[in-house]
Design a protein around this motif. Structure first.
Motif, mmCIF file in Angstrom:
data_model
loop_
_atom_site.group_PDB
_atom_site.id
_atom_site.type_symbol
_atom_site.label_atom_id
_atom_site.label_comp_id
_atom_site.label_asym_id
_atom_site.label_seq_id
_atom_site.Cartn_x
_atom_site.Cartn_y
_atom_site.Cartn_z
ATOM 1 N N TRP A 126 0.826 -1.203 0.000
ATOM 2 C CA TRP A 126 0.000 0.000 0.000
ATOM 3 C C TRP A 126 0.860 1.253 0.000
ATOM 4 N N VAL A 127 2.014 1.181 0.646
ATOM 5 C CA VAL A 127 2.953 2.303 0.647
ATOM 6 C C VAL A 127 3.392 2.616 -0.780
ATOM 7 N N VAL A 128 3.679 1.584 -1.570
ATOM 8 C CA VAL A 128 4.118 1.797 -2.945
ATOM 9 C C VAL A 128 3.010 2.432 -3.782
ATOM 10 N N VAL A 129 1.759 2.064 -3.497
ATOM 11 C CA VAL A 129 0.631 2.675 -4.204
ATOM 12 C C VAL A 129 0.549 4.167 -3.873
ATOM 13 N N GLN A 130 0.801 4.515 -2.616
ATOM 14 C CA GLN A 130 0.739 5.918 -2.203
ATOM 15 C C GLN A 130 1.959 6.705 -2.653
ATOM 16 N N ASN A 131 3.096 6.036 -2.743
ATOM 17 C CA ASN A 131 4.334 6.704 -3.131
ATOM 18 C C ASN A 131 5.031 5.867 -4.198
ATOM 19 N N VAL A 147 6.094 13.010 -0.487
ATOM 20 C CA VAL A 147 4.795 12.476 -0.089
ATOM 21 C C VAL A 147 4.674 12.602 1.419
ATOM 22 N N SER A 148 3.648 13.319 1.879
ATOM 23 C CA SER A 148 3.509 13.568 3.320
ATOM 24 C C SER A 148 2.116 13.244 3.841
ATOM 25 N N THR A 149 1.276 12.657 2.999
ATOM 26 C CA THR A 149 -0.090 12.345 3.399
ATOM 27 C C THR A 149 -0.273 10.832 3.485
ATOM 28 N N GLY A 153 1.708 10.389 6.687
ATOM 29 C CA GLY A 153 1.295 11.372 7.677
ATOM 30 C C GLY A 153 1.299 10.807 9.086
ATOM 31 N N VAL A 154 1.544 9.500 9.196
ATOM 32 C CA VAL A 154 1.568 8.821 10.501
ATOM 33 C C VAL A 154 3.000 8.590 10.951
ATOM 34 N N VAL A 155 3.801 7.974 10.082
ATOM 35 C CA VAL A 155 5.233 7.774 10.339
ATOM 36 C C VAL A 155 5.993 8.108 9.055
ATOM 37 N N ARG A 156 7.253 8.456 9.200
ATOM 38 C CA ARG A 156 8.029 8.888 8.044
ATOM 39 C C ARG A 156 8.453 7.726 7.153
ATOM 40 N N HIS A 157 8.467 6.513 7.703
ATOM 41 C CA HIS A 157 8.891 5.342 6.932
ATOM 42 C C HIS A 157 7.881 4.209 7.117
ATOM 43 N N PRO A 158 6.692 4.364 6.554
ATOM 44 C CA PRO A 158 5.634 3.355 6.763
ATOM 45 C C PRO A 158 5.970 1.985 6.190
ATOM 46 N N MET A 159 6.792 1.938 5.136
ATOM 47 C CA MET A 159 7.149 0.627 4.592
ATOM 48 C C MET A 159 7.980 -0.165 5.596
ATOM 49 N N TYR A 160 8.873 0.516 6.283
ATOM 50 C CA TYR A 160 9.674 -0.155 7.298
ATOM 51 C C TYR A 160 8.804 -0.586 8.479
ATOM 52 N N THR A 212 9.964 16.444 8.469
ATOM 53 C CA THR A 212 10.363 15.773 9.712
ATOM 54 C C THR A 212 9.886 16.536 10.944
ATOM 55 N N GLN A 213 9.679 17.827 10.803
ATOM 56 C CA GLN A 213 9.165 18.615 11.918
ATOM 57 C C GLN A 213 7.660 18.442 12.079
ATOM 58 N N LYS A 214 7.011 18.100 10.977
ATOM 59 C CA LYS A 214 5.561 17.881 11.009
ATOM 60 C C LYS A 214 5.221 16.467 11.465
ATOM 61 N N VAL A 215 5.904 15.477 10.915
ATOM 62 C CA VAL A 215 5.694 14.073 11.285
ATOM 63 C C VAL A 215 6.874 13.659 12.154
ATOM 64 N N ARG A 216 6.651 13.513 13.444
ATOM 65 C CA ARG A 216 7.742 13.364 14.399
ATOM 66 C C ARG A 216 8.314 11.954 14.464
ATOM 67 N N TYR A 217 7.508 10.957 14.151
ATOM 68 C CA TYR A 217 7.938 9.567 14.372
ATOM 69 C C TYR A 217 8.456 8.957 13.074
#
Length: 224
Positions: A126-131, A147-149, A153-160, A212-217
């Motif tokens: 799903w990450v690849v579909v979004q980015n 891509v920041s949404t 928008g939850v974590v900076r590295h959702p695939m990981y 990185t300042q907007k999405v902290r984790y």
């Protein structure tokens, strides 16, 4: 060779390699957790990969450029080599655990592990579909957008994050508490990859520092 055929051949070869890593150390084919894992992994990865190859061929091509040689940064070469070893160990150790009875994981927990395997793989797809620029190696392409949404928008590295779920799922699905120790090693490698990757992204991807300042984790919500 067509994309679908390439995916099918790659999947067959990959599953065959997994089977060797599972059933040879187990010393038997009567390892139901191994068969269940292979079935879940095959279905959860092949279907979405075929969809990705047809719907987003450029994104699919980026995902195929993986491995030590595909990385240009020295840290990433070491991390990827270590990651491959850890992943192989995450199949071999549970098989040995089954063979010698080191730990006893109840069947229901192994089923939960299979669910986590499917969830982790699904999240990564799903990450690849979004980015569409989410490649298997660390790189920034010309004109690549930030891509920041969505999941980003939850974590900076959702695939990981999906890989974390996958690793925990593999250990439980294959019926080994000892294999959970390898998850810790995998997390350390992932953390090293993320820290180095973010250095490059901050330097080369417009707007990443502000992101990185907007999405902290980075990896796990509310933790890191």
């Amino acid at each position: 060779m067509g994309t679908s055929l390439r995916i099918a051949i790659s999947s067959i070869v990959g599953i065959a390699a997994f089977a060797v890593l599972l059933f040879v150390p187990a010393g038997t084919l009567s390892y139901w957790q191994g068969w269940a894992f292979l079935a879940v992994f095959s279905v959860a990865s092949l279907g979405p990969t075929l969809y990705l190859g047809r719907k987003y061929p450029e994104a699919f091509e980026r995902r195929t450029h993986a491995g030590v040689r595909a990385e240009t940064r020295p840290v990433q070469k070491v991390v990827i080599a270590g990651t491959f070893l850890v992943f192989a160990a995450m199949l071999v150790v549970p098989a040995l655990d089954y063979r010698f009875g080191w730990s006893l994981v109840p069947a229901w927990l192994s089923i939960v592990g299979d669910v986590l395997v499917a969830a982790g793989l699904g999240l990564a797809m799903w990450v690849v579909v979004q980015n569409h620029y989410a490649s298997a190696n660390i790189t920034v392409e010309e004109g690549q957008p930030l891509v920041s949404t969505g999941l980003y928008g939850v974590v900076r590295h959702p695939m990981y994050f999906g890989n974390v779920i996958l690793m925990i799922g593999i250990a439980l699905a294959l019926g080994s508490y000892w294999a959970l120790l390898l998850v810790i090693v995998g997390l350390l490698l992932m953390a090293a990859r993320i820290v180095d990757e973010e250095k490059m992204l901050t330097e080369e991807l417009d707007g990443y520092r502000q992101y990185t300042q907007k999405v902290r984790y980075r990896l796990v919500p509310l933790i890191w």
